[in-house]
Design an enzyme around this catalytic site. Structure first.
Site, PDB file in Angstrom:
ATOM      1  N   PRO A  39      45.032  26.998  51.565  1.00  0.00           N
ATOM      2  CA  PRO A  39      44.472  27.358  50.265  1.00  0.00           C
ATOM      3  C   PRO A  39      45.486  27.842  49.237  1.00  0.00           C
ATOM      4  O   PRO A  39      45.180  27.882  48.041  1.00  0.00           O
ATOM      5  CB  PRO A  39      43.483  28.470  50.606  1.00  0.00           C
ATOM      6  CG  PRO A  39      43.949  29.030  51.898  1.00  0.00           C
ATOM      7  CD  PRO A  39      44.594  27.897  52.643  1.00  0.00           C
ATOM      8  N   ASP A  93      50.820  18.102  45.060  1.00  0.00           N
ATOM      9  CA  ASP A  93      49.775  18.436  44.087  1.00  0.00           C
ATOM     10  C   ASP A  93      50.044  19.803  43.490  1.00  0.00           C
ATOM     11  O   ASP A  93      50.969  20.485  43.894  1.00  0.00           O
ATOM     12  CB  ASP A  93      48.429  18.517  44.801  1.00  0.00           C
ATOM     13  CG  ASP A  93      47.882  17.163  45.124  1.00  0.00           C
ATOM     14  OD1 ASP A  93      48.263  16.195  44.460  1.00  0.00           O
ATOM     15  OD2 ASP A  93      47.068  17.089  46.063  1.00  0.00           O
ATOM     16  N   LYS A 136      50.541  16.763  37.944  1.00  0.00           N
ATOM     17  CA  LYS A 136      50.585  16.643  36.484  1.00  0.00           C
ATOM     18  C   LYS A 136      51.820  15.820  36.091  1.00  0.00           C
ATOM     19  O   LYS A 136      52.892  15.950  36.669  1.00  0.00           O
ATOM     20  CB  LYS A 136      50.622  18.010  35.813  1.00  0.00           C
ATOM     21  CG  LYS A 136      51.702  18.942  36.317  1.00  0.00           C
ATOM     22  CD  LYS A 136      51.660  20.210  35.497  1.00  0.00           C
ATOM     23  CE  LYS A 136      52.802  21.157  35.809  1.00  0.00           C
ATOM     24  NZ  LYS A 136      52.732  21.812  37.099  1.00  0.00           N
ATOM     25  N   GLY A 171      46.602  20.403  48.903  1.00  0.00           N
ATOM     26  CA  GLY A 171      45.961  21.706  49.075  1.00  0.00           C
ATOM     27  C   GLY A 171      44.918  21.634  50.189  1.00  0.00           C
ATOM     28  O   GLY A 171      44.313  20.586  50.416  1.00  0.00           O
ATOM     29  N   GLY A 172      44.714  22.746  50.877  1.00  0.00           N
ATOM     30  CA  GLY A 172      43.663  22.817  51.895  1.00  0.00           C
ATOM     31  C   GLY A 172      43.888  21.822  53.002  1.00  0.00           C
ATOM     32  O   GLY A 172      44.970  21.730  53.564  1.00  0.00           O
ATOM     33  N   ASP A 173      42.847  21.065  53.321  1.00  0.00           N
ATOM     34  CA  ASP A 173      42.929  20.021  54.341  1.00  0.00           C
ATOM     35  C   ASP A 173      42.932  18.656  53.649  1.00  0.00           C
ATOM     36  O   ASP A 173      42.194  18.465  52.682  1.00  0.00           O
ATOM     37  CB  ASP A 173      41.715  20.126  55.279  1.00  0.00           C
ATOM     38  CG  ASP A 173      41.771  19.067  56.365  1.00  0.00           C
ATOM     39  OD1 ASP A 173      42.393  19.350  57.405  1.00  0.00           O
ATOM     40  OD2 ASP A 173      41.239  17.962  56.157  1.00  0.00           O
ATOM     41  N   THR A 199      41.209  24.534  55.301  1.00  0.00           N
ATOM     42  CA  THR A 199      40.515  24.155  54.070  1.00  0.00           C
ATOM     43  C   THR A 199      40.034  25.371  53.281  1.00  0.00           C
ATOM     44  O   THR A 199      39.541  26.350  53.856  1.00  0.00           O
ATOM     45  CB  THR A 199      39.335  23.205  54.356  1.00  0.00           C
ATOM     46  OG1 THR A 199      38.697  22.903  53.113  1.00  0.00           O
ATOM     47  CG2 THR A 199      38.313  23.819  55.304  1.00  0.00           C
ATOM     48  N   MET A 256      35.090  22.507  43.255  1.00  0.00           N
ATOM     49  CA  MET A 256      35.180  21.830  41.954  1.00  0.00           C
ATOM     50  C   MET A 256      33.852  21.946  41.200  1.00  0.00           C
ATOM     51  O   MET A 256      33.380  20.990  40.604  1.00  0.00           O
ATOM     52  CB  MET A 256      35.516  20.336  42.163  1.00  0.00           C
ATOM     53  CG  MET A 256      36.839  20.136  42.869  1.00  0.00           C
ATOM     54  SD  MET A 256      37.251  18.398  43.167  1.00  0.00           S
ATOM     55  CE  MET A 256      36.263  18.047  44.599  1.00  0.00           C
ATOM     56  N   GLY A 276      41.697  31.849  45.717  1.00  0.00           N
ATOM     57  CA  GLY A 276      41.684  32.513  47.021  1.00  0.00           C
ATOM     58  C   GLY A 276      43.039  32.486  47.701  1.00  0.00           C
ATOM     59  O   GLY A 276      43.768  31.502  47.594  1.00  0.00           O
TER      60      GLY A 276
HETATM   61  N1  SAH Z   1      41.484  19.583  50.120  1.00  0.00           N
HETATM   62  C1  SAH Z   1      41.194  20.867  49.496  1.00  0.00           C
HETATM   63  C2  SAH Z   1      40.150  20.749  48.407  1.00  0.00           C
HETATM   64  C3  SAH Z   1      40.556  19.865  47.265  1.00  0.00           C
HETATM   65  S1  SAH Z   1      39.381  19.840  45.969  1.00  0.00           S
HETATM   66  C4  SAH Z   1      40.771  21.840  50.571  1.00  0.00           C
HETATM   67  O1  SAH Z   1      40.506  21.462  51.717  1.00  0.00           O
HETATM   68  O2  SAH Z   1      40.758  23.045  50.271  1.00  0.00           O
HETATM   69  C5  SAH Z   1      39.970  21.127  44.921  1.00  0.00           C
HETATM   70  C6  SAH Z   1      39.011  22.285  44.932  1.00  0.00           C
HETATM   71  O3  SAH Z   1      39.224  23.083  46.089  1.00  0.00           O
HETATM   72  C7  SAH Z   1      39.178  23.242  43.790  1.00  0.00           C
HETATM   73  O4  SAH Z   1      38.556  22.790  42.629  1.00  0.00           O
HETATM   74  C8  SAH Z   1      38.487  24.465  44.336  1.00  0.00           C
HETATM   75  O5  SAH Z   1      37.091  24.317  44.309  1.00  0.00           O
HETATM   76  C9  SAH Z   1      38.914  24.431  45.774  1.00  0.00           C
HETATM   77  N2  SAH Z   1      40.095  25.250  46.033  1.00  0.00           N
HETATM   78  C10 SAH Z   1      41.263  24.842  46.550  1.00  0.00           C
HETATM   79  N3  SAH Z   1      42.108  25.880  46.707  1.00  0.00           N
HETATM   80  C11 SAH Z   1      41.447  26.970  46.278  1.00  0.00           C
HETATM   81  C12 SAH Z   1      41.764  28.362  46.218  1.00  0.00           C
HETATM   82  N4  SAH Z   1      42.939  28.826  46.623  1.00  0.00           N
HETATM   83  N5  SAH Z   1      40.832  29.210  45.735  1.00  0.00           N
HETATM   84  C13 SAH Z   1      39.641  28.756  45.354  1.00  0.00           C
HETATM   85  N6  SAH Z   1      39.278  27.474  45.387  1.00  0.00           N
HETATM   86  C14 SAH Z   1      40.165  26.582  45.856  1.00  0.00           C
END
Ligand code: SAH
EC number: 2.1.1.107
Length: 404
Positions: A169, A192, A214, A245-247, A275, A324, A353
């Site tokens: 995250p 990203d 970007k 980001g995330g997974d 994630t 999102m 977060g």
């Molecule tokens: N693959 C990512 C999600 C990508 S979509 C995952 O698994 O986390 C992008 C969305 O993820 C953002 O618009 C938001 O809703 C959420 N997101 C990702 N990182 C975040 C963070 N640190 N805090 C809050 N929302 C987050």
């Protein structure tokens, strides 16, 4: 000389079924060796491995015939004289022998070892045996590799490949060890804006970093161009990390990137990440499932507003996690009321977060949109709708005494 042995399918004889014999047997079985244990008595572990057919156990004292044809022998009985004769038999038939009781006179030694991706490290003591010291040194060296502090990029030309890495995250210590290793190997990183982007600062200055979050005119690079980029660099023989980001497979368009690589004949690996859908609520003390509160969680994208599955989940009181969804929050709240959800159902909005900018806003279905407007909620944010989002849930009795 330190040599790495490929023992798969090769006969290795372990004499003795005590602590050392058991540890060695377990490691040898894990390497795929053809293991024979010879011991009148053995540990429950060896007995279990034998009954599962993972090794052969001859339940008697060793004889010279047992070690014939072995590539390697481990003499680990509790009798030094027996170990010495086994070592001698091996000497005569030119088989390497590890004499567990005589660290200084043993022909072969087993290293304290660990593997880190496609690199193994082993530490042996040249003097008297001191296994705990060897392990301490091994662990320290292993940490240096795992933390990405040394350049482990391949020097010899090899086939290019792509690794899709989920960076979690945002906090840099929420990436996986495997993800860190992938980054340390990368010649190119395609990144990203979301996730643990500060990991990029740690890369060697000659690693190519391509920011697709970007471009100069602030628009993200279109997906088909990202796909082409990954394939192009890999075809040049480079190791490419696609850092997300995330997974990678949770609203990360990872599936499309894997597909592009597979179609182009480029080898591709997925390294999962933590994630935000689950971790961001978790860091704010919100469990997405909780006994007696919610047993189902629906993770949805707010991009197109609430779909049928989300409406059904809202009607049933399941946890809904929307990503999102800052722009469509009003639609979610309207859909929840429409589906018959209690207007007092808790809502939590967590922005950024796991980063220093993290902010948690609490509301209910009836006032979430208004409060979000007033507090100026901005993406990236995770929105949690459901009983689990109740402020102080884990501090209350509800958590301790679930409803039957
Ligand atoms: N693959 C990512 C999600 C990508 S979509 C995952 O698994 O986390 C992008 C969305 O993820 C953002 O618009 C938001 O809703 C959420 N997101 C990702 N990182 C975040 C963070 N640190 N805090 C809050 N929302 C987050």
């Amino acid at each position: 000389m330190i040599v790495s042995l490929g023992l798969a399918r090769r006969r290795v004889v372990v004499v003795g079924g005590g602590g050392v014999g058991t540890r060695r047997s377990r490691a040898l079985v894990a390497e795929g060796a053809d293991v024979l244990v010879v011991a009148p008595f053995a540990s429950a572990d060896i007995a279990a491995m034998a009954s599962r057919g993972e090794l052969e156990w001859r339940q008697r004292a060793v004889s010279r015939a047992d070690i014939e044809g072995a590539w390697l022998v481990v003499a680990a009985t509790d009798n030094p004289t027996a170990n010495a004769s086994i070592t001698l038999w091996c000497e005569e038939q030119r088989t390497w022998c590890v004499n567990a009781a005589d660290a200084e006179g043993t022909p072969a030694r087993v290293a304290a070892q660990s593997t880190h991706g496609d690199v193994a490290i082993g530490v042996v003591s040249l003097g008297a045996a001191d296994p705990r010291r060897a392990v301490r040194i091994r662990d320290a060296l292993g940490r240096v590799i795992d933390e990405g502090d040394i350049d482990v990029r391949h020097v010899r030309a090899r086939e290019g490949r792509v690794m899709l890495v989920g960076s979690g995250p945002g906090a840099e210590d929420l990436v996986t060890v495997r993800g860190m290793r992938a980054l340390a190997e990368a010649d190119v990183v395609v990144a990203d804006r979301l996730g643990a982007t500060m990991l990029l600062d740690r890369l060697s200055h000659d690693v190519e970093i391509i920011d697709v979050g970007k471009s100069p005119d602030h628009h993200p690079v279109p997906q088909h161009e990202i796909n082409d980029l990954l394939v192009d660099r890999a075809k040049k023989g480079l190791t490419v990390v696609r850092l997300k980001g995330g997974d990678p497979f949770v609203f990360g368009r990872g599936g499309e990137e894997v597909h592009a690589c597979v179609s182009a004949g480029v080898s591709v690996e997925v390294i999962p990440g933590i994630t935000s859908a689950i971790a961001v609520p978790g860091l704010a003390g919100i469990p997405v499932t909780q006994r007696g509160v919610a047993a189902t969680v629906v993770i949805t994208s707010g991009h197109l507003g609430p779909d049928e599955a989300t409406r059904a989940a809202l009607a049933e009181g399941a946890t809904v996690v929307a990503l999102m969804a800052v722009g469509t929050m009003g639609d979610f709240m309207a859909a929840a009321l429409d589906a018959g959800a209690d207007p007092r159902t808790p809502v939590a909005i967590i922005e950024c977060g796991s980063t220093p900018r993290e902010r948690v806003t609490r509301a209910t279905i009836s006032d979430a949109s208004l409060i979000a407007d007033e507090t100026g909620v901005k993406p990236p944010a995770v929105i949690v709708i459901g009983g689990v989002a109740l402020d102080g849930l884990l501090a209350s009795k509800v958590a301790a005494t679930p409803r039957p």
